[in-house]
Motif scaffolding. Sequence first.
Motif, PDB file in Angstrom:
ATOM      1  N   TRP A  70       0.805  -1.136   0.054  1.00  0.00           N
ATOM      2  CA  TRP A  70       0.018  -0.036   0.070  1.00  0.00           C
ATOM      3  C   TRP A  70       0.755   1.353  -0.025  1.00  0.00           C
ATOM      4  O   TRP A  70       0.564   2.287  -0.740  1.00  0.00           O
ATOM      5  CB  TRP A  70      -0.998  -0.147   1.236  1.00  0.00           C
ATOM      6  N   LEU A 302      -6.311   3.527   6.371  1.00  0.00           N
ATOM      7  CA  LEU A 302      -5.792   3.718   4.947  1.00  0.00           C
ATOM      8  C   LEU A 302      -6.536   4.667   4.123  1.00  0.00           C
ATOM      9  O   LEU A 302      -6.148   5.349   3.282  1.00  0.00           O
ATOM     10  CB  LEU A 302      -6.409   2.262   4.062  1.00  0.00           C
ATOM     11  N   GLN A 305      -4.731   7.892   4.592  1.00  0.00           N
ATOM     12  CA  GLN A 305      -3.552   8.063   4.001  1.00  0.00           C
ATOM     13  C   GLN A 305      -3.695   8.380   2.738  1.00  0.00           C
ATOM     14  O   GLN A 305      -3.046   9.090   1.974  1.00  0.00           O
ATOM     15  CB  GLN A 305      -2.789   6.678   4.101  1.00  0.00           C
ATOM     16  N   ARG A 306      -4.818   7.931   2.047  1.00  0.00           N
ATOM     17  CA  ARG A 306      -5.071   8.216   0.725  1.00  0.00           C
ATOM     18  C   ARG A 306      -5.480   9.651   0.350  1.00  0.00           C
ATOM     19  O   ARG A 306      -4.951  10.319  -0.438  1.00  0.00           O
ATOM     20  CB  ARG A 306      -6.345   7.346  -0.051  1.00  0.00           C
TER      21      ARG A 306
END
Length: 514
Positions: A70, A302, A305-306
């Motif tokens: 990722w 996540l 984070q994106r």
Amino acid sequence: MSTDDRDAPGDSRPLPPRLDPRAGRPARGRAGSTAVTAPATSAAGGRRLVWTGRAVAMLLSLAVLVTSGWGWYLGRVADATVNRTDAIPTSGNDETVDTGEAMNLLLVGNDSRSALTEEQLTELNAGTDSGTNTDTMILVHVPADGSKASFVSFPRDSYVEIPGYGWDKLNAAYAYGRQNAPDSASEEAKSAQGAQLLVKTISQLTGLRIDHYAEVDLLGFFELSSVVGGVDVNLCNAVDDSFYSGAVFPAGVQTISGADALKFVRQRHGLPRGDFDRIIRQQVFIAGVLRKMLSDDVLLDLGTQRQLVSAASKSLTVDQNLNLLQLAQQMQSVTAGSIDFQTVPYVGDDTDDAGRYILRLEDEDALRTFFADLSAEPQQTAAPTTEAPATVAPADVQVAVYNGSGTSGLAGEAATQLESAGYTVSETGNADSMDYTATEIRYAAGDEALATTLAGAVPGATTTQVDDATSGTVQLVLGSDFNGVGQAVTAPAAPATTTEGEDQRTAADTSCIN
């Protein structure tokens, strides 16, 4: 991996459409190209108001992700979508200070507001367009092993020599560079010229080679602080700067984001040291963002984070050769406690020949030493000796007591106390002056043990070997700090000091600021 092992221009491949986060929306000045090294062609991109440090926050967020697939994906997305500019000059950017394989990244803040709408200007309390001078400049220095990082702030009014233009304020270098570009040049080319002259100026000033360049626009700062859920800051006192920056905050720890975050880092009016305290605010906010990046709230989310990578890629402009993923890999061992914030060493306030306010920096030798020390290995200190100094019994010490304190009768009182403690008093009287502020113990050569023994009865008194002392007799000269035998002397008050070039804190420091 060193950031100098960078991909050559044109080597990077575009992400496939199913992974490309830009799919379905117009490219920002990148028609026909998604290569990592493609320069931005958006007119607004060259006129961005940039506030420093958010770029580095994004880079460090990548650092904690690089060991996973990722993280690799996010790194590729960031590299493929970030704006690029030709900021690193081919000459005039030389290393005269040896810092080994360390990496130097220049973060700047461009003062233009021309890309913002009226609504955005109102919400951010950013005022009107103020030209192209750079208000915020920070050099990020990362040693080759990536074990720590140093953020060194340069006050905008620092009086420096700008190559080709003579002496002026540091924040004028970028504007001079833009003016040096041909009238027919694009906005991107003009901005690149401004960045190159600023890089040359900082390199000449510090003796360092500037490896990379980064800037973030105003909206990028606004969005990033909101994505991480706000940043904790700690104010010693409440502030009200509603007229200028719009900063109105209570004292104590509080979480700020969005427009409030911008107001916080822009405030300089009403602060004890003006621009210097604004620099501290910027550093404290960057430190708060870094702590958030390294927290489980971000590491385990996540979606966040994106959003971080998306916000950074929309607003971040870097030089052509900066590989974000490689930089993140180099810095993945950095912790909040190993990130230092400080200000370039300076002498003090002054005015130039035109009567303008300027800040005088330390001389070239002092600056070279300062920047060389950033990469220096910590010196090994010698282990303290464990051997105690020689002493004798109090009865073996003859003491001549002299009153220099200005307090009548103090020599007699001290003599009585010494005799009660077992010492032999050979003489009492007045000293050569009544203006002694510090109590002194004077002794002849060879009588060190006698002086050390008496010093145990008057803690804090200074001991000095003198030529006119009688061998075998120790002189006790009482100053105004004398509190009695067996009592420590009064410690002198610490002199008032200024933090000229010595402001320093780490990203782990959460103490309050002005």
